[in-house]
Design an enzyme around this catalytic site. Structure first.
Site, PDB file in Angstrom:
ATOM      1  N   HIS A  82       0.852  -1.193   0.000  1.00  0.00           N
ATOM      2  CA  HIS A  82       0.000   0.000   0.000  1.00  0.00           C
ATOM      3  C   HIS A  82       0.883   1.237   0.000  1.00  0.00           C
ATOM      4  CE1 HIS A  82      -3.864   2.030   0.898  1.00  0.00           C
ATOM      5  NE2 HIS A  82      -3.081   2.937   1.476  1.00  0.00           N
ATOM      6  N   ASP A 161     -14.179   3.449   7.193  1.00  0.00           N
ATOM      7  CA  ASP A 161     -13.163   4.246   6.503  1.00  0.00           C
ATOM      8  C   ASP A 161     -13.773   5.017   5.335  1.00  0.00           C
ATOM      9  OD1 ASP A 161     -10.374   5.089   6.097  1.00  0.00           O
ATOM     10  OD2 ASP A 161     -10.624   4.074   4.183  1.00  0.00           O
ATOM     11  N   ARG A 168     -13.099  13.411   6.273  1.00  0.00           N
ATOM     12  CA  ARG A 168     -11.787  14.033   6.505  1.00  0.00           C
ATOM     13  C   ARG A 168     -11.360  14.856   5.313  1.00  0.00           C
ATOM     14  NH1 ARG A 168      -8.426   9.086   7.129  1.00  0.00           N
ATOM     15  NH2 ARG A 168      -6.688  10.525   7.217  1.00  0.00           N
ATOM     16  N   SER A 183      -6.722   4.266   9.004  1.00  0.00           N
ATOM     17  CA  SER A 183      -7.389   4.139   7.696  1.00  0.00           C
ATOM     18  C   SER A 183      -6.664   3.111   6.831  1.00  0.00           C
ATOM     19  CB  SER A 183      -7.412   5.520   7.030  1.00  0.00           C
ATOM     20  OG  SER A 183      -7.627   5.429   5.661  1.00  0.00           O
ATOM     21  N   LYS A 187      -7.812  -1.203   6.321  1.00  0.00           N
ATOM     22  CA  LYS A 187      -8.092  -1.770   4.990  1.00  0.00           C
ATOM     23  C   LYS A 187      -7.167  -2.953   4.691  1.00  0.00           C
ATOM     24  CE  LYS A 187      -7.873   2.358   3.293  1.00  0.00           C
ATOM     25  NZ  LYS A 187      -7.935   3.667   2.712  1.00  0.00           N
TER      26      LYS A 187
HETATM   27  N1  URA Z   1      -4.411   6.634   2.294  1.00  0.00           N
HETATM   28  C1  URA Z   1      -5.417   6.030   2.965  1.00  0.00           C
HETATM   29  O1  URA Z   1      -5.865   4.948   2.619  1.00  0.00           O
HETATM   30  N2  URA Z   1      -5.940   6.673   4.040  1.00  0.00           N
HETATM   31  C2  URA Z   1      -5.492   7.855   4.461  1.00  0.00           C
HETATM   32  O2  URA Z   1      -5.998   8.355   5.443  1.00  0.00           O
HETATM   33  C3  URA Z   1      -4.438   8.493   3.740  1.00  0.00           C
HETATM   34  C4  URA Z   1      -3.908   7.832   2.662  1.00  0.00           C
END
Ligand code: URA
Length: 425
Positions: A82, A161, A168, A183, A187
């Site tokens: 990620h 999220d 946000r 966040s 995931k």
């Molecule tokens: N990427 C994400 O998945 N979440 C965030 O809060 C910032 C970057």
């Protein structure tokens, strides 16, 4: 419990308990806590931060808010990767087929771009026919059959999220370490991989603007992964300039293909090889850099990428055509020296104006547009050299051209920046 009391508690710098965090997340997902109270809470978290314990509880509660993927029926160690966001970041498109070429099962869900940052899903959709939706069963079956699947994030994954990120995004509370960490990691945990590599970007084009913050975010996320038995490694990488040569969906697919045919920039190629070695080692495969390079540029990664595109309905003929943007405008160096700045966020926003990115969720993209750099930071230029080519479907005004020319800073001397700044494990 009353939401207002918990907002006040966080506002005044106290720690929220696991029960209080559960009440807040469950209430927000159920719709009993309104956006205005959650906005106040996220702003309080933004200013007061969260302890590691609170961040763990928040992450776990977020994971529970949606569906969790169980990949245990796929044999082998499943790895995931990620990035916390960047400009010109086509790493997933190259790295994941490369890993699959070593027999590491890749079951990956990706997201879309928003604002100045790009998203892997949008890049994949620049390939005619590529379908990003698969049921959980189809997703798992594809990994079992060809070793790789790259799909869109399930609607049902980490519902909290989805709501929180959208909130946000419009309340100036994205760049908070506990909120980003929870966040990202919620995931990754819900998506089911055994091992996780995090690419934490730092610099003008990233959420983290300095190394100290990037390190803090990395350590928090590595800790969150470990706590739930998912080994996690973070690499802090430079995002002061765009990554590689291309910014823009189709143009980035073409650059990914170039790398997989041995025609990519050396810095991007080496970066991918380094990341691959880290991920292979997480998958308990010790492979030399030389062998990884052979797979990357010698056709094995490309064969996996083609198999992936075919399995997901993409058209291989369309994959290999050039961009068909109507205009290609060259940006020429007006003085000699070394490129010393190509500000990533500014360039990402410019690409957005060309149609390559979205200012607001749901906006349609122009897949063909974007920018290709002939020169990057640290490269020498002479007067008259092409620094970049802008691909657009509308003729660029002189104002747009001058604006871009002003982004390119040339100095007497500038070293090439390193791609990987630190590894945190
Ligand atoms: N990427 C994400 O998945 N979440 C965030 O809060 C910032 C970057």
């Amino acid at each position: 419990m009353r939401t207002v009391d918990l907002i006040e508690k966080k506002r005044d710098g106290a720690e929220l308990s696991a029960e209080e965090i559960a009440y807040l997340i469950q209430g927000y997902v159920a719709g009993t806590i309104p956006d205005y109270q959650m906005s106040a809470l996220t702003m309080a978290i933004y200013y007061q931060g969260m302890s590691l314990r609170e961040t763990h509880d928040l992450t776990n509660e977020m994971v529970k808010s949606g569906e969790e993927y169980d990949l245990s029926s796929i044999p082998g160690i499943k790895v995931d990767k990620h990035s916390t966001g960047g400009v010109g970041d086509k790493v997933t498109l190259i790295l994941m087929p490369l890993l699959a070429s070593f027999g590491v099962p890749v079951a990956k869900m990706s997201g879309r771009g928003l604002g100045h940052t790009g998203g892997t899903l949008d890049k994949l959709e620049a390939i005619k026919g590529y379908q990003i939706e698969r049921t959980k069963e189809e997703f798992i079956q594809q990994v079992k059959t060809i070793g790789i699947a790259l799909i869109g994030q399930s609607e049902h994954l980490v519902k909290a999220d989805k709501l929180l990120y959208a909130l946000r995004d419009v309340t100036a509370t994205v760049d908070s370490i506990p909120l980003i960490a929870s966040s990202v990691m919620s995931k990754k945990i819900a998506a089911g991989a055994d091992k996780i590599l995090l690419d934490v970007t730092v610099g003008q084009g990233a959420f983290m603007k300095n190394l100290a913050d990037a390190e803090k975010l990395s350590k928090t996320m590595v800790d969150l992964g470990r706590a739930v038995g998912r080994e996690t490694v973070a690499v802090i990488t430079d995002m002061s300039q765009p990554l590689g040569r291309a910014v823009g969906n189709r143009l980035e697919i073409l650059e990914a293909l170039d790398v997989m045919r041995g025609k990519g920039r050396a810095d991007l190629t080496d970066f991918i090889i380094d990341l691959a070695q880290l991920l292979l080692s997480l998958a308990e495969k010790q492979v030399s850099l030389q062998l990884i390079k052979e797979h990357l540029i010698g056709g094995k990664a490309l064969a996996k990428f083609e198999a992936l595109v075919t399995a997901q309905g993409g058209d291989l003929t369309d994959l290999y055509r050039d961009s068909n943007a109507a205009f290609a405008t060259k940006i020429i160096a007006k003085k000699s020296g070394y490129i010393s700045e190509l500000p990533a966020m500014t360039i990402g926003k410019y690409a957005m104006k060309l149609g390559a990115g979205r200012a607001v969720k749901g906006e349609e993209l122009d897949y063909e547009t974007g920018i290709v750099f002939d020169k990057k930071v640290g490269d020498e230029v002479a007067v008259g050299d092409t620094v970049a080519t802008i691909f657009s479907n509308e003729k660029l005004s002189q104002k747009m051209i001058t604006e871009f020319e002003n982004y390119v800073i040339i100095n007497n001397v500038c070293l090439k920046p390193k791609e990987i700044l630190t590894v945190i494990s």
